[in-house]
Design a protein around this motif. Structure first.
Motif, mmCIF file in Angstrom:
data_model
loop_
_atom_site.group_PDB
_atom_site.id
_atom_site.type_symbol
_atom_site.label_atom_id
_atom_site.label_comp_id
_atom_site.label_asym_id
_atom_site.label_seq_id
_atom_site.Cartn_x
_atom_site.Cartn_y
_atom_site.Cartn_z
ATOM 1 N N MET A 297 -6.361 10.058 6.962
ATOM 2 C CA MET A 297 -6.172 8.635 6.704
ATOM 3 C C MET A 297 -4.696 8.308 6.835
ATOM 4 S SD MET A 297 -6.849 5.501 5.495
ATOM 5 C CE MET A 297 -8.521 5.531 4.847
ATOM 6 N N GLY A 298 -4.370 7.329 7.680
ATOM 7 C CA GLY A 298 -2.995 6.867 7.838
ATOM 8 C C GLY A 298 -2.870 5.407 7.447
ATOM 9 N N ILE A 299 -1.711 5.022 6.955
ATOM 10 C CA ILE A 299 -1.467 3.633 6.559
ATOM 11 C C ILE A 299 -0.140 3.187 7.158
ATOM 12 C CG2 ILE A 299 -1.132 2.023 4.651
ATOM 13 C CD1 ILE A 299 -2.803 3.831 2.902
ATOM 14 N N VAL A 300 -0.134 2.052 7.826
ATOM 15 C CA VAL A 300 1.083 1.511 8.429
ATOM 16 C C VAL A 300 1.951 0.895 7.332
ATOM 17 C CG1 VAL A 300 2.034 -0.117 10.088
ATOM 18 C CG2 VAL A 300 -0.119 1.063 10.597
ATOM 19 N N VAL A 301 3.210 1.306 7.289
ATOM 20 C CA VAL A 301 4.161 0.805 6.295
ATOM 21 C C VAL A 301 5.245 0.005 7.002
ATOM 22 C CG1 VAL A 301 5.867 1.438 4.539
ATOM 23 C CG2 VAL A 301 3.747 2.741 4.744
ATOM 24 N N ASP A 302 5.462 -1.245 6.570
ATOM 25 C CA ASP A 302 6.554 -2.073 7.086
ATOM 26 C C ASP A 302 7.816 -1.694 6.316
ATOM 27 O OD1 ASP A 302 8.348 -3.996 7.885
ATOM 28 O OD2 ASP A 302 6.996 -5.687 7.579
ATOM 29 N N GLY A 303 8.864 -1.319 7.048
ATOM 30 C CA GLY A 303 10.073 -0.836 6.402
ATOM 31 C C GLY A 303 11.113 -1.896 6.088
ATOM 32 N N ARG A 304 10.859 -3.148 6.413
ATOM 33 C CA ARG A 304 11.899 -4.178 6.282
ATOM 34 C C ARG A 304 12.435 -4.320 4.858
ATOM 35 N NH1 ARG A 304 8.850 -5.457 10.545
ATOM 36 N NH2 ARG A 304 9.880 -6.395 12.368
ATOM 37 N N LYS A 305 11.572 -4.174 3.870
ATOM 38 C CA LYS A 305 12.001 -4.333 2.477
ATOM 39 C C LYS A 305 12.346 -3.002 1.817
ATOM 40 C CE LYS A 305 9.539 -8.663 1.603
ATOM 41 N NZ LYS A 305 8.560 -9.362 0.712
#
Length: 480
Positions: A297-305
């Motif tokens: 299972m993979g989850i996309v993480v937004d790194g902007r914050k």
């Protein structure tokens, strides 16, 4: 309720006729220049992402709609000029963006169908290759398809190496704002994009956290793809769109928190996204025939914050990819036998490792250390995973949250869309799932799924009370 085996004959026979094709360039002349991809862009393979918006109200004249879309697109490309460029391989063998104002392929089309007759549950038949354009040139393609009784579908396809969903959403909101016929010149514009690649520059010297090697792999380390044999594609990936009620989401979350640990008097509560991913991971495992294999299972993480406050402020308008895809690996037996709370803890653990500034700085440095060779998230690597002597031959799935992307802002002047969804049948071995807020704005989710057929069978057999096929009846046809 529709079943997996039932094809929608109406949508399979849906004919979309292209009436005009043209190229829309930026309104003002742009000086030709090169824009390098960031190290995080270089982690993306050459895949395209689609998104579509359904509208039920529009001006009577088709020419008025097309004129508004085309003119505002031309104006938006002044600011989002990478979408008007081309990707070219440079002397180092890496893709680089040539900002030459080549323009965007813009297609006008008609379809003899009402909006409320589109089968949203089964986009393989109703959307794929019909209402979302295939990108043949450049980095962005747009299609406006006019339906019966005033219906309209605006579909876009963009190169993922140029933009992530956050960046594409910035562009769509900006484009729609410019199209508003009542917009005053004094009205404030949405945020303009930032292309400051130095925000994602590698450190000197590079410093790579060991965890990055477990999440990403150089292409050079991957074995050759396995040969396919007749019958090996008996479990193809297919696409469906479901909705999940707020009550069901609350129930899943309560189960995921049944054994939550209390630390310093505060109960560590798992989020709805973590709870949903844990539930889905258990379903993925349950669909596997061999209980000894690994399910991922993979989850996309937004790194902007995830960066420091000052840099995070600049990254809030950054155009490009700022994502990472951590993933977890567990045997099918573990996932099926353990409680949802245990699985949620496992999701939280692998996800937490990618929610720090150090993670993204290390990832940038990892790419730098392997250039010009390309790399890839291990979750996408299929049967081998890039690990020496280790087989990851079980099912895999990636979840990317679309909770922050509100369709109400993509109003071109004839009202908010009644529905919108990403469309991403990307062609890899891993499934792809994106939960989004329901347009009903009642706490429900709409969930786009491009996954194995066997998983969908399992879901519709054992979790039909959770995943309900999306229909216009659910959306209440409230604007139609």
């Amino acid at each position: 309720m529709s079943s997996i085996g039932e094809a929608s004959r109406k949508e399979k026979n849906l004919k979309v006729t292209v009436t005009k094709q043209e190229v829309v360039a930026a309104m003002s002349p742009l000086e030709k220049h090169w824009l390098p991809l960031s190290n995080l862009d270089l982690l993306l393979p050459p895949i395209d992402v689609g998104v579509f918006f359904c509208y039920d109200k529009r001006p009577t004249a088709t020419s008025v709609v097309v004129g508004a879309l085309r003119k505002s697109l031309s104006e938006a490309l002044i600011y989002f000029y990478p979408f008007a460029g081309e990707l070219v391989v440079n002397l180092a063998g890496e893709p680089e963006l040539l900002c030459n104002n080549r323009g965007v392929d813009f297609v006008e089309a008609v379809a003899d169908v009402d909006l409320k007759s589109l089968d949203l549950y089964n986009p393989d038949d109703s959307i794929e290759g019909k209402l979302v354009p295939s990108k043949k040139h450049g980095v962005l393609a747009v299609q406006a398809t006019f339906l019966n009784r005033g219906g309209l579908v605006v579909g876009c396809t963009f190169d993922h190496r140029i933009a992530d969903a956050y960046s594409a959403n910035m562009f769509l909101v900006y484009w729609a704002h410019l199209a508003q016929p009542t917009r005053l010149k004094s009205d404030p514009l949405p945020s303009q994009p930032c292309f400051q690649r130095s925000l994602l520059s590698p450190r000197r010297p590079c410093c790579i956290h060991p965890s990055i090697h477990n999440m990403y792999v150089p292409f050079s380390n991957l074995p050759p793809p396995k040969e396919t044999t007749p019958g090996s594609e008996s479990d193809p990936l297919i696409t469906r769109i479901y909705y999940i009620t707020a009550d069901q989401l609350d129930h899943i979350q309560s189960l995921a928190n049944s054994n939550a640990v209390i630390n310093d008097g505060v109960k560590k509560k798992r989020t709805k996204l973590v709870s949903f991913c844990a539930f889905l991971w258990k379903m993925v495992a349950a669909s596997a025939k061999d209980k000894r294999v690994i399910a991922r299972m993979g989850i996309v993480v937004d790194g902007r914050k995830r960066f420091s406050k000052e840099k995070a402020s600049l990254l809030s308008s950054y155009f490009g990819n700022v994502i990472s895809i951590p993933y977890g690996r567990k045997t099918v037996a573990e996932l099926t036998e353990k409680s949802l709370s245990w699985v949620a803890d496992e999701v939280h653990e692998f996800l937490e490792a990618a929610t720090t500034e150090e993670h993204f700085l290390s990832l940038i440095d990892w790419v730098e250390a392997h250039r010009p060779g390309a790399g890839l998230a291990r979750i996408y690597c299929g049967g081998h995973g890039g690990r020496e002597g280790e087989e990851d031959d079980g099912p895999a799935i990636v979840v990317s949250s679309g909770q922050r992307f509100v369709e109400a802002k993509v109003d071109f002047g004839w009202g908010r869309p009644v529905f919108r969804s990403y469309h991403f049948p990307w062609g890899g071995d891993a499934g792809y799932v994106m939960p989004m807020p329901s347009p009903a704005e009642n706490g429900d989710w709409v969930v786009y799924m491009h996954v194995r057929k066997e998983l969908l069978k399992k879901i519709e057999c054992e979790a039909a009370n959770v995943f309900k096929p999306l229909t216009w009846d659910y959306l209440n046809l409230r604007y139609i």
